[in-house]
Scaffold this motif. Structure first.
Motif, PDB file in Angstrom:
ATOM      1  N   TYR A 126       0.821  -1.204   0.000  1.00 47.00           N
ATOM      2  CA  TYR A 126       0.000   0.000   0.000  1.00 47.00           C
ATOM      3  C   TYR A 126       0.862   1.264   0.000  1.00 47.00           C
ATOM      4  O   TYR A 126       0.558   2.232  -0.706  1.00 47.00           O
ATOM      5  N   GLY A 127       1.925   1.258   0.787  1.00 45.91           N
ATOM      6  CA  GLY A 127       2.804   2.426   0.823  1.00 45.91           C
ATOM      7  C   GLY A 127       3.401   2.749  -0.530  1.00 45.91           C
ATOM      8  O   GLY A 127       3.515   3.921  -0.919  1.00 45.91           O
ATOM      9  N   ILE A 174       2.132   1.712  -3.548  1.00 44.68           N
ATOM     10  CA  ILE A 174       1.044   2.053  -4.468  1.00 44.68           C
ATOM     11  C   ILE A 174       0.624   3.510  -4.290  1.00 44.68           C
ATOM     12  O   ILE A 174       0.468   4.251  -5.270  1.00 44.68           O
ATOM     13  N   GLU A 175       0.455   3.937  -3.045  1.00 44.53           N
ATOM     14  CA  GLU A 175       0.049   5.319  -2.796  1.00 44.53           C
ATOM     15  C   GLU A 175       1.101   6.309  -3.298  1.00 44.53           C
ATOM     16  O   GLU A 175       0.765   7.362  -3.843  1.00 44.53           O
ATOM     17  N   THR A 176       2.360   5.972  -3.139  1.00 46.22           N
ATOM     18  CA  THR A 176       3.414   6.867  -3.614  1.00 46.22           C
ATOM     19  C   THR A 176       3.386   7.004  -5.131  1.00 46.22           C
ATOM     20  O   THR A 176       3.444   8.110  -5.677  1.00 46.22           O
ATOM     21  N   ARG A 213       0.984   6.458  -7.179  1.00 47.55           N
ATOM     22  CA  ARG A 213      -0.235   7.144  -7.625  1.00 47.55           C
ATOM     23  C   ARG A 213      -0.190   8.642  -7.316  1.00 47.55           C
ATOM     24  O   ARG A 213      -0.461   9.483  -8.177  1.00 47.55           O
ATOM     25  N   GLU A 214       0.141   8.978  -6.071  1.00 57.60           N
ATOM     26  CA  GLU A 214       0.039  10.368  -5.632  1.00 57.60           C
ATOM     27  C   GLU A 214       1.206  11.224  -6.121  1.00 57.60           C
ATOM     28  O   GLU A 214       1.021  12.393  -6.473  1.00 57.60           O
ATOM     29  N   GLU A 215       2.402  10.658  -6.125  1.00 60.20           N
ATOM     30  CA  GLU A 215       3.586  11.436  -6.483  1.00 60.20           C
ATOM     31  C   GLU A 215       3.759  11.547  -7.997  1.00 60.20           C
ATOM     32  O   GLU A 215       4.152  12.601  -8.507  1.00 60.20           O
ATOM     33  N   HIS A 260      -1.188  -0.643  -8.930  1.00 62.60           N
ATOM     34  CA  HIS A 260      -2.072  -1.468  -8.106  1.00 62.60           C
ATOM     35  C   HIS A 260      -1.419  -2.828  -7.913  1.00 62.60           C
ATOM     36  O   HIS A 260      -0.356  -3.117  -8.468  1.00 62.60           O
ATOM     37  N   ARG A 265       5.611   7.844   3.150  1.00 59.77           N
ATOM     38  CA  ARG A 265       4.381   7.110   2.867  1.00 59.77           C
ATOM     39  C   ARG A 265       4.505   5.654   3.293  1.00 59.77           C
ATOM     40  O   ARG A 265       3.548   5.066   3.827  1.00 59.77           O
ATOM     41  N   SER A 311       2.262   3.742   6.143  1.00 61.29           N
ATOM     42  CA  SER A 311       1.461   2.560   5.828  1.00 61.29           C
ATOM     43  C   SER A 311       1.813   1.357   6.696  1.00 61.29           C
ATOM     44  O   SER A 311       0.950   0.532   6.989  1.00 61.29           O
TER      45      SER A 311
END
Length: 223
Positions: free
Chosen positions: A103-104, A106-108, A110-112, A118, A201, A205
């Motif tokens: 998750y950490g 994936i979020e990076t 996507r967001e960065e 995924h 991130r 997570s």
């Protein structure tokens, strides 16, 4: 939690970092601090427990057998590697640990960088998928838990060279998949900048899985 940043040392030998993570692992079992090791390796293959002989077609690079799950992968320039060496809360939930690390990342991504990263059921790592193209792994994840404390971690492809990375192996033993890198997706970043985006991130997570979740990040740069 201490961040042991080796990036300023340049390319690090895999064996040196492996020895470091095992010292830190022993320290955590004796009450020492949790750590995130951050490095960029000299070119090498690392072969996990599920590697088959046919997965390594070219042995011009050092082949290092490792005790993580998965098959063979490449480490080298343009890739940021982060190893969390942390004590997990009891009872250890291995699936929750793996998901928290995924998750950490994936979020990076996507967001960065705005990429639709995924996970794929049944396949480790963080992926990019697109209709009409093979699945592309942008971040390899190989983890181990021993005596309630963790080893190994993630390898995010940032600015790798197509001509020299992954070509001599079947990455992760998946003949029907490919690898990806931020620069191949049109994104320009240095390894240091990518690490700077990923570390907080990832820490956020994984924090709920830690034996001592009430921690802050403290960076220790190694010259």
């Amino acid at each position: 939690m201490q961040v042991v940043n080796l990036l300023h040392s340049g390319f690090t030998d895999y064996r040196e970092v492996d020895a470091m993570q095992r010292r830190l692992h022993a320290d955590t079992l004796n009450g020492g601090p949790d750590s995130l090791i951050v490095a960029q390796f000299s070119p090498t293959w690392t072969a996990g427990r599920h590697t088959k002989p046919e997965d390594i077609r070219d042995q011009s690079l050092p082949v290092i057998a490792v005790d993580r799950a998965g098959s063979v992968t490449w480490h080298g320039p343009g890739q940021v590697v982060i190893y969390p060496v942390v004590r997990l809360k009891q009872p250890v939930d291995l699936i929750a640990w793996i998901r928290s690390v995924e998750y950490g990342v994936i979020e990076t991504v996507r967001e960065e960088w705005g990429l639709p990263a995924h996970r794929i059921e049944g396949r480790a790592g963080v992926w990019l998928t697109e209709e009409g193209r093979p699945d592309r792994k942008i971040c390899a994840i190989g983890l181990k838990v021993a005596q309630g404390s963790t080893l190994h971690g993630i390898a995010l492809n940032v600015s790798i060279d197509r001509a020299h990375a992954f070509g001599g192996i079947i990455p992760c033993g998946l003949a029907d998949a490919q690898v990806a890198s931020l620069n191949w997706e049109g994104i320009t970043s240095t390894v240091s900048a990518a690490a700077g985006a990923l570390i907080p991130r990832l820490f956020h997570s994984i924090r709920p899985q830690l034996a001592t979740p009430d921690q802050e990040l403290e960076t220790r740069t190694t010259a």
